[in-house]
Design a protein around this motif. Structure first.
Motif, PDB file in Angstrom:
ATOM      1  N   UNK A  54     -14.874  56.479  -6.054  1.00 46.25           N
ATOM      2  CA  UNK A  54     -15.501  57.797  -5.886  1.00 46.25           C
ATOM      3  C   UNK A  54     -14.557  58.812  -5.244  1.00 46.25           C
ATOM      4  N   UNK A  55     -13.365  58.364  -4.818  1.00 44.51           N
ATOM      5  CA  UNK A  55     -12.365  59.205  -4.150  1.00 44.51           C
ATOM      6  C   UNK A  55     -12.970  59.983  -2.984  1.00 44.51           C
ATOM      7  N   UNK A  56     -13.619  59.232  -2.130  1.00 47.09           N
ATOM      8  CA  UNK A  56     -14.143  59.769  -0.860  1.00 47.09           C
ATOM      9  C   UNK A  56     -14.305  58.593   0.107  1.00 47.09           C
ATOM     10  N   UNK A  57     -14.674  58.917   1.356  1.00 44.41           N
ATOM     11  CA  UNK A  57     -14.888  57.834   2.315  1.00 44.41           C
ATOM     12  C   UNK A  57     -15.959  56.871   1.789  1.00 44.41           C
ATOM     13  N   UNK A  58     -15.752  55.580   2.066  1.00 42.36           N
ATOM     14  CA  UNK A  58     -16.761  54.577   1.730  1.00 42.36           C
ATOM     15  C   UNK A  58     -17.997  54.828   2.597  1.00 42.36           C
ATOM     16  N   UNK A  59     -19.169  54.487   2.060  1.00 42.98           N
ATOM     17  CA  UNK A  59     -20.427  54.818   2.775  1.00 42.98           C
ATOM     18  C   UNK A  59     -20.525  54.165   4.153  1.00 42.98           C
ATOM     19  N   UNK A  60     -19.804  53.030   4.366  1.00 43.36           N
ATOM     20  CA  UNK A  60     -19.910  52.375   5.678  1.00 43.36           C
ATOM     21  C   UNK A  60     -19.427  53.286   6.800  1.00 43.36           C
ATOM     22  N   UNK A  61     -18.512  54.197   6.477  1.00 42.36           N
ATOM     23  CA  UNK A  61     -17.931  55.078   7.494  1.00 42.36           C
ATOM     24  C   UNK A  61     -19.019  56.006   8.056  1.00 42.36           C
ATOM     25  N   UNK A  62     -19.952  56.425   7.195  1.00 40.69           N
ATOM     26  CA  UNK A  62     -21.104  57.225   7.657  1.00 40.69           C
ATOM     27  C   UNK A  62     -22.140  56.332   8.328  1.00 40.69           C
ATOM     28  N   UNK A  63     -22.441  55.215   7.672  1.00 37.66           N
ATOM     29  CA  UNK A  63     -23.477  54.311   8.190  1.00 37.66           C
ATOM     30  C   UNK A  63     -23.221  53.866   9.620  1.00 37.66           C
TER      31      UNK A  63
END
Length: 453
Positions: free
Chosen positions: A187-196
């Motif tokens: 997705x060429x963005x931060x992986x969702x874990x970084x937000x989670x």
């Protein structure tokens, strides 16, 4: 004379260079700084000592009357986070990426995010413990929540060093993209874990590395780059035809800027990964612990034959020796089904040095075994791409046996030994060329030596 200062910070050597407008080194200085230990007694970079050394060098550079300092930039090793508070004060030791990672913490993390294999594919990061620098932040959050609470920004080392001059905080794409487990390459963005996990708010904004910050009204300061990504810049500027760069040192890293196919689980197992170029383009890469293996085995040969440890510098390529060794050597490699095993350990490890009449033959055999590994590693990134050239830089580019064997292994390619003054430092200077240098970039920055197959 207008100059740019580049701080090139390796784990062992810390260097500062002045380049003129033609990218010639006109002044340099280097030092080795003593390590300290972290809160668990594990060896680590002394971040305060490094900070003071850099500030001292900047003071000295500004006093050099024969040079006019126009710009500053930084190239450093990756996988290293500095945690700062509201005032920019460092909150923890600079943890070493070789520090063992707690198994339970690792298992809990990957269980939350669909398991190691899927996660590794998405983030183009083999599972490497502390070498996945995002996992260092996760560890801080889980083990020391009270320290994590005080963190204003998590900064990769190049951006921290840049902030010493600018007092501004940024994230650089080349540091995020180096096996950090932070970036979702699909997705060429931060992986969702970084937000989670509440980490994203502590990562400063991503900044274009070609854009600098002005200090003292006249000096342009870059935000710094990861050294492997920096080292490829001179090549992408000088050559438009597809190529692979084999950067050799302790690690031999094959980098293909012309291969953006997604990594497979099998490739990740063979130590493939992706770097991000400064223009956010993935560079498919493969690592081999080649320089380290060479060092270990040459010491063994030296001890066995009663030689100085650097005896190999006098050994030259002998095609008669190679012919006599080759009949069994390379055939056996390619009939061996377990390529993973070849990549993990050199066959030379299991050889008996009493089988060799002299050190010349032993050393040629070592190089055959090493190059057999290198072929498999480099082929991982060449596969399905239009590459026709291989550039080798670093230590092995000066080794005639390595270069001749590599050229023979890739008869459909043009294989070159490339040399230039300090590739990662030069890349960091070229990245901000437009911000300080009125001259066009020359096309003769890299010396090439062609090896026939």
């Amino acid at each position: 004379m207008n100059v740019i200062a580049i701080f090139d910070i390796g784990k062992t050597n810390k260097k500062v260079f002045l380049f003129d407008e033609n990218y010639r080194i006109v002044w340099e200085k280097s030092t080795n700084l003593a390590e300290t230990t972290d809160e668990d007694g594990f060896p680590c970079e002394d971040i305060n000592m490094l900070k003071n050394w850099i500030l001292d060098q900047l003071t000295e550079l500004k006093k050099l009357s024969e040079y006019k300092l126009r710009a500053i930039n930084f190239s450093t090793y990756g996988a290293s986070f500095v945690y700062v508070d509201e005032e920019g004060k460092v909150l923890t030791p600079l943890n070493n990426y070789l520090k063992p990672y707690p198994e339970v913490l690792k298992e809990n993390f990957y269980a939350k995010y669909k398991g190691e294999k899927k996660f590794a594919v998405k983030t183009a990061s083999p599972v490497l413990g502390s070498l996945n620098s995002g996992m260092q932040i996760y560890r801080l959050k889980e083990e020391k929540p009270e320290v994590f609470e005080k963190v204003k920004y998590c900064l990769h080392l190049p951006q921290y060093l840049s902030s010493l001059s600018t007092h501004q905080y940024f994230t650089d794409i080349t540091s995020i993209g180096c096996h950090t487990s932070l970036w979702n390459y699909k997705k060429m963005r931060y992986h969702k874990w970084v937000s989670n996990e509440g980490i994203i708010t502590k990562l400063p904004p991503i900044h274009n590395i070609e854009v600098t910050i002005k200090i003292e009204n006249e000096i342009s300061v870059g935000i710094g780059l990861h050294d492997s990504s920096s080292a490829i810049i001179p090549y992408t500027i000088n050559f438009s035809e597809p190529f692979v760069l084999l950067s050799t040192g302790t690690w031999n890293i094959s980098m293909n800027p012309f291969n953006d196919t997604a990594l497979t689980p099998e490739e990740l197992q063979k130590d493939c990964l992706c770097y991000l170029q400064y223009k956010q383009k993935p560079v498919k890469s493969a690592r081999l612990f080649g320089g380290n293996e060479h060092e270990v085995q040459t010491k063994k040969i030296a001890k066995h034959f009663g030689l100085p440890e650097d005896f190999y510098k006098e050994v030259v390529y002998d095609k008669v020796i190679i012919s006599s060794l080759r009949v069994s050597a390379l055939k056996n490699y390619f009939s061996c089904q377990d390529q993973n095993k070849i990549l993990r350990e050199s066959t030379f490890e299991r050889r008996n040095l009493n089988d060799f009449k002299n050190y010349d033959i032993a050393y040629h055999q070592l190089m055959l075994d090493l190059v057999a590994q290198q072929i498999l590693s480099t082929q991982l990134v060449i596969h399905n791409s239009p590459v026709k050239k291989v550039f080798v830089d670093g230590g092995f580019s000066k080794n005639s046996i390595f270069m001749n064997l590599l050229a023979q292994a890739f008869p459909e390619m043009e294989v070159y030994a490339a040399s230039m003054a300090q590739a990662s430092a030069l890349g960091a200077a070229l990245a901000i060329h437009d911000r300080w240098n009125p001259k066009p970039i020359q096309n003769d920055l890299i010396d090439l030596k062609f090896y026939k197959h």
